[in-house]
Design an enzyme around this catalytic site. Sequence first.
Site, PDB file in Angstrom:
ATOM      1  N   GLU A 109       0.821  -1.494  -0.056  1.00 32.48           N
ATOM      2  CA  GLU A 109      -0.084   0.020   0.012  1.00 32.48           C
ATOM      3  C   GLU A 109       1.064   1.047   0.188  1.00 32.48           C
ATOM      4  OE1 GLU A 109      -1.799   3.119   1.191  1.00 32.48           O
ATOM      5  OE2 GLU A 109      -2.180   2.067   2.928  1.00 32.48           O
ATOM      6  N   CYS A 150      -1.877   9.029   2.852  1.00 28.98           N
ATOM      7  CA  CYS A 150      -1.632   8.521   1.637  1.00 28.98           C
ATOM      8  C   CYS A 150      -2.868   8.637   0.440  1.00 28.98           C
ATOM      9  CB  CYS A 150      -1.302   7.068   1.172  1.00 28.98           C
ATOM     10  SG  CYS A 150      -2.466   5.885   2.203  1.00 28.98           S
TER      11      CYS A 150
HETATM   12  C1  UN1 Z   1      -2.938   6.107   4.745  1.00 31.51           C
HETATM   13  O1  UN1 Z   1      -2.868   7.321   4.610  1.00 31.51           O
HETATM   14  O2  UN1 Z   1      -1.953   5.186   4.864  1.00 31.51           O
HETATM   15  O3  UN1 Z   1      -8.800   6.671   3.867  1.00 31.51           O
HETATM   16  C2  UN1 Z   1      -4.135   5.246   5.362  1.00 31.51           C
HETATM   17  C3  UN1 Z   1      -8.139   7.090   4.875  1.00 31.51           C
HETATM   18  C4  UN1 Z   1      -7.694   6.541   6.111  1.00 31.51           C
HETATM   19  C5  UN1 Z   1      -6.758   5.677   6.048  1.00 31.51           C
HETATM   20  C6  UN1 Z   1      -5.272   6.212   5.159  1.00 31.51           C
HETATM   21  N1  UN1 Z   1      -8.980   5.615   6.656  1.00 31.51           N
HETATM   22  O4  UN1 Z   1      -7.749   8.207   4.769  1.00 31.51           O
END
Ligand code: UN1
Length: 526
Positions: free
Chosen positions: A270, A304
């Site tokens: 990821e 992310c």
């Molecule tokens: C991440 O930034 O690695 O959808 C995860 C989202 C959160 C998870 C982000 N539930 O922004």
Amino acid sequence: MSTATHDVPALARALGIHDHPRLVMNPPHPEGLSPDGTLAVSANPATGEPIAAVRTETRDSLDATLGRAHRAFLAWRNVPAPTRGLVVRAIADEFRRLKEPLGRLVSLEVGKILQEGLGEVQETIDIADYAVGLSRQLPGLTLPSERPEHRLIEQWHPLGPIGVITAFNFPNAVWGWNAMLAAVCGDTTVWKPSLFAPLTALATNHIAQRVASSMGHDDLFTLAVGPDDTVAKPLVDDKRLPLISATGSCRMGRLVGEAVARRLGRCLLELGGNNAAIIDASADLDLAVPAVVFGAVGTAGQRCTTTRRLIVHESLADEVTRRLVKAYATIRIGDPLAEGTLVGPLISDAAVRAFLAAVEAAKAQGGRLLCGGTVARVPGLERGRFVTPAIIRAPSENRLPIAHEETFAPILYVFTTRTLDEAIVMNNSADQGLSSAIFTDSLRNAERFLAPAGSDCGIANVNAGTSGAEIGGAFGGEKDTGGGRESGSDSWKAYMRRQTCTINHGSAVRLAQGITFERRDEHPQG
Ligand code: UN1
């Protein structure tokens, strides 16, 4: 600012780690790895001050940890899945009980505002609840066999100890996505957290393991704190870990992916995102603008899933940017634990430098800085890593090479388009394919965005921003994001091995594909 919220010994006591052998209060070093490599010193990014440290692994202790995780797996895999679910249910209850101090620790250590620190722990509670439900399912298939008196089934078995590598920005929840599913699937986990968040990791892992141990299951959750060469690399190379689940940069993902592929292990990656939101001509701006603001500046642009690019229909571009600039002007930047703060600090001085460099590059490439783009001075927190979130409008021909890079900071690049086709091409032009969104009141445009020739991302939302996914769906993305799926839906399958079983309940040998394997000249059946 209340001092209680910054009281690390009190938080450590509340979380039950105050006497943990790996915890070192008042570390005699500045943040980062101590000169001899034995301590990971954690700092508060709002002050730059060290808050505490965690003792790192040596090669030998890491090997012992892996051995314990492996031995624990050999027993845990035989525990019925619904019983495994009971352990995860008790862990979820403990996280519920400790949500407040753990959420505070997340905020203190990585700088996200308290609402988001608490939200992160809630995300772990949610996935644990989800996993409890799964523990009564993990369904296999029965398929029709082509042979009489035969049955064809698929079943799912535990896979092994899972290596989990996490980034600083979700120091609790991303472990939760992996560890809670792994636990009901019959796996144990070995967790290598980010060196920016060793305290949250120590507390999180300890809470889960304390509950599991009290129910008679040692070493389900193990922690390995340390730098990449002494911890991440040996994990990635270790055949005892059939799956490595890694969250982080695309650069890190390539290294992990290559190394795990070399030993023919499995990877769940990821990685980064360069997520866009499209606003078409029919969009409801009262809905779109606040959603974009949260997507772009939430967690100080360090998700992310952060909205990094905005693709607006030309007829609305001026109005949208005017409203965004107005909204940004009201955002309070400061101590993430203080009431009313919406944007906390970036994680490090290097992140601040990367932010400033990207803003400069955008300007040099013809981008127009509409607001922000500077270091933010917060009274009383002069050494904090605060910046003012930036909005940068791309030049009219939409050429802005810097927008193809994922700068982990609050920078929103705004592009204008005339047609949805153009907007979709632009959405899909990023190397990564994590999240995307369209704001529209046109059913046709919404469906075109979701159609096969629409968004190429793992997540595609309509009238909802790019970030803030619920745990119930599979989470992850395509292209340079790495292709992995974590969290909900059927992501659990990554943590199990599939076994296809043919069962003959007759008394004759019957071969598939109608093959006869005997001397008599007979025609095959069927
Ligand atoms: C991440 O930034 O690695 O959808 C995860 C989202 C959160 C998870 C982000 N539930 O922004």
